[in-house]
Design an enzyme around this catalytic site. Structure first.
Site, PDB file in Angstrom:
ATOM      1  N   GLU A 172       0.848  -1.203   0.000  1.00  0.00           N
ATOM      2  CA  GLU A 172       0.000   0.000   0.000  1.00  0.00           C
ATOM      3  C   GLU A 172       0.872   1.237   0.000  1.00  0.00           C
ATOM      4  O   GLU A 172       0.578   2.235  -0.649  1.00  0.00           O
ATOM      5  CB  GLU A 172      -0.926  -0.011   1.231  1.00  0.00           C
ATOM      6  CG  GLU A 172      -1.978   1.107   1.240  1.00  0.00           C
ATOM      7  CD  GLU A 172      -1.534   2.397   1.927  1.00  0.00           C
ATOM      8  OE1 GLU A 172      -2.294   3.379   1.882  1.00  0.00           O
ATOM      9  OE2 GLU A 172      -0.430   2.423   2.505  1.00  0.00           O
ATOM     10  N   ASP A 309     -14.477  -2.663  17.571  1.00  0.00           N
ATOM     11  CA  ASP A 309     -15.886  -2.976  17.833  1.00  0.00           C
ATOM     12  C   ASP A 309     -16.777  -2.539  16.671  1.00  0.00           C
ATOM     13  O   ASP A 309     -17.744  -3.228  16.320  1.00  0.00           O
ATOM     14  CB  ASP A 309     -16.342  -2.311  19.144  1.00  0.00           C
ATOM     15  CG  ASP A 309     -15.767  -3.002  20.374  1.00  0.00           C
ATOM     16  OD1 ASP A 309     -15.266  -4.141  20.246  1.00  0.00           O
ATOM     17  OD2 ASP A 309     -15.806  -2.399  21.462  1.00  0.00           O
TER      18      ASP A 309
END
Ligand code: PHE
Ligand code: ZN
Ligand code: ZN
Ligand code: CA
Length: 450
Positions: A172, A309
């Site tokens: 990347e 989360d």
């Protein structure tokens, strides 16, 4: 904006937690036999799992000249680590090599097949660092979070409704080389299978922000889902135009809808951002961005935890369990070709496609030009729904794509459809797609008079 409905999932949540399978071994992490649940029922990712993976990547850099850069041994060791973790978790793992200006590099792909393999939800992030340091926030953070999410997800939902695929991209830092090589290796059919790509590059910045990408117009629904996920855990967000600065650009250039979250890089936190998120106004989100000090000390655990989360929350919503309306067999029409009804309730989770089946037997010939499909769906925002009839041979008849701003409850309606090219006998499916977050419902009953 939609009014936010409280997600009354306490019972489902308790059942889910109780039903989570024993954790698959995960090197260097505390074994977790069950996970707490986020408000949508997704597993809450233990930040200790993410940190254990970051420590592994730090150790790899320490043992390989201080970096995990393309073409160097630290990158190859990172690939081997991710492959072995994902294999141990029970994913189907593969490696793709490609060439770069700094030598051969590699992507890691890992897949969990869904009940419906015609659709793939992809999550990814880059695994390489710059040459100047170990790259723990950039992008050990995203890489490690994906490993921790993969572990929790597999334990909580071993057979998702659709196929889940993770990607760890090489090179990347050389200009999105690995993700571009991956996307360009796909056939157009394979590209079409990928319904969403979510990217995670820098999620543990020491002076963190909670940004949601907004550089892809096709990703509007994903952007909303990610904002909703942060809202559900009590975190305010801002949109950021990341201008294609990470691997999701390789996907949106191929017209695949994308989104992502980001805790900030070299940019400076404003005072209004500091009052919203805490931290230091006037300082960079990540002062060690692309520097040798991007180590495990360069991580804000709260940011790392919250972004992980949110990944879990979004993946859960995008991969709803397959709904098998099997508590009682579908009604079979008696001879004489009576209508068929399936009155078994089928839950419609957020952003999920569900089916309810009706088997027709003993009917001669094809359907009529004015066949009737009577639909009774309970839903708290019917504008979320796209409703189709799928014939036994798989031909799909769109009944209604309800305008998203139609906020009324429920669909109680009879549609007329021409089924003159379809034999009546066989299993017909009512296909209901929920295409927006927050509101859900169920198919109460439906009847086909072919
Ligand atoms: N992709 C950039 C890098 O690796 C960082 C970045 C991530 C910038 C996400 C914007 C958004 O250096
Ligand atoms: Zn970088
Ligand atoms: Zn990066
Ligand atoms: Ca919805």
């Amino acid at each position: 904006m939609k009014p936010k409905l409280p997600l009354l999932a306490a019972l489902a949540t308790a059942l889910l937690a109780a039903g989570v399978a024993a954790a698959t071994p995960f090197a260097n992490a505390t074994p977790v036999s069950s996970f707490a649940a986020l408000p949508n029922g997704a597993p809450d990712i233990p930040v200790a799992d993410v940190k254990a993976q970051l420590q592994s990547l730090q150790t790899i850099a320490n043992n390989n000249g201080g970096n995990r850069y393309t073409g160097r041994t630290g990158y190859r060791a990172s690939v081997d680590h991710v492959k072995s973790q994902m294999t141990a978790l029970g994913y189907t793992v593969s490696e793709q090599s490609f060439s770069t200006s700094s030598g051969t590099s590699y992507n890691v792909l890992a897949e969990l097949p869904g009940t419906d393999t015609s659709k793939v939800i992809m999550l990814g992030g880059h695994l390489d660092s710059v040459s100047s340091g170990p790259g723990i926030n950039d992008n050990g953070s995203g890489s490690a979070s994906l490993l921790a999410v993969a572990k929790a997800f597999k334990a909580a939902r071993p057979t998702p409704g659709v196929t889940v695929r993770f990607g760890w991209w090489g090179a990347e830092e050389l200009g999105l080389v690995g993700s571009r090589a991956y996307v360009s290796s796909l056939s157009s059919a394979e590209k079409t299978r990928i319904k969403a790509y979510l990217n995670f590059d820098m999620t543990g910045s020491p002076n963190p922000g909670y940004f949601v990408y907004n550089d892809d117009s096709r990703g509007a629904a994903l952007r909303t889902l990610l904002v909703n996920a942060f809202t559900a855990i009590g975190v305010q967000t801002e949109y950021v135009n990341v201008n294609g600065r990470s691997d999701h650009a390789s996907f949106y250039n191929a017209t695949i809808p994308t989104g992502g979250t980001f805790s900030g890089a070299e940019g400076t936190k404003t005072s209004s951002q500091a009052s919203k998120w805490g931290g230091t106004a006037g300082a960079a989100f990540d002062p060690c961005y692309h520097r040798s000090c991007d180590t495990t000390s360069n991580i804000n655990d709260t940011s790392l935890d919250r972004h992980a989360d949110v990944i879990s929350y979004a993946l859960w919503d995008l991969t709803g369990p397959s709904t098998t309306p099997t508590t009682t067999p579908p009604t079979t029409t008696p001879p004489g070709c009576a209508p068929g009804t399936n009155a078994n309730n089928v839950t419609i989770p957020d952003n999920t496609t569900v089916y309810s089946d009706v088997a027709i037997a003993g009917c001669s010939g094809n359907g009529s030009a004015t066949s009737k499909v009577a639909v009774d769906i309970k839903h708290t925002w019917r504008g979320d729904l796209v409703i189709s009839l799928v014939a036994p041979d798989g031909s799909t008849y769109l009944l209604e794509d309800i305008a998203n701003n139609d906020s009324a409850d429920n669909v109680l309606k009879t549609y007329t459809v021409s089924l003159t090219s379809e034999p009546r006998n066989g299993t017909w499916r009512l296909k209901v797609q929920d295409i927006a977050s927050q509101d859900t419902g169920y198919v109460d009953t439906w009847t086909l008079a072919a």
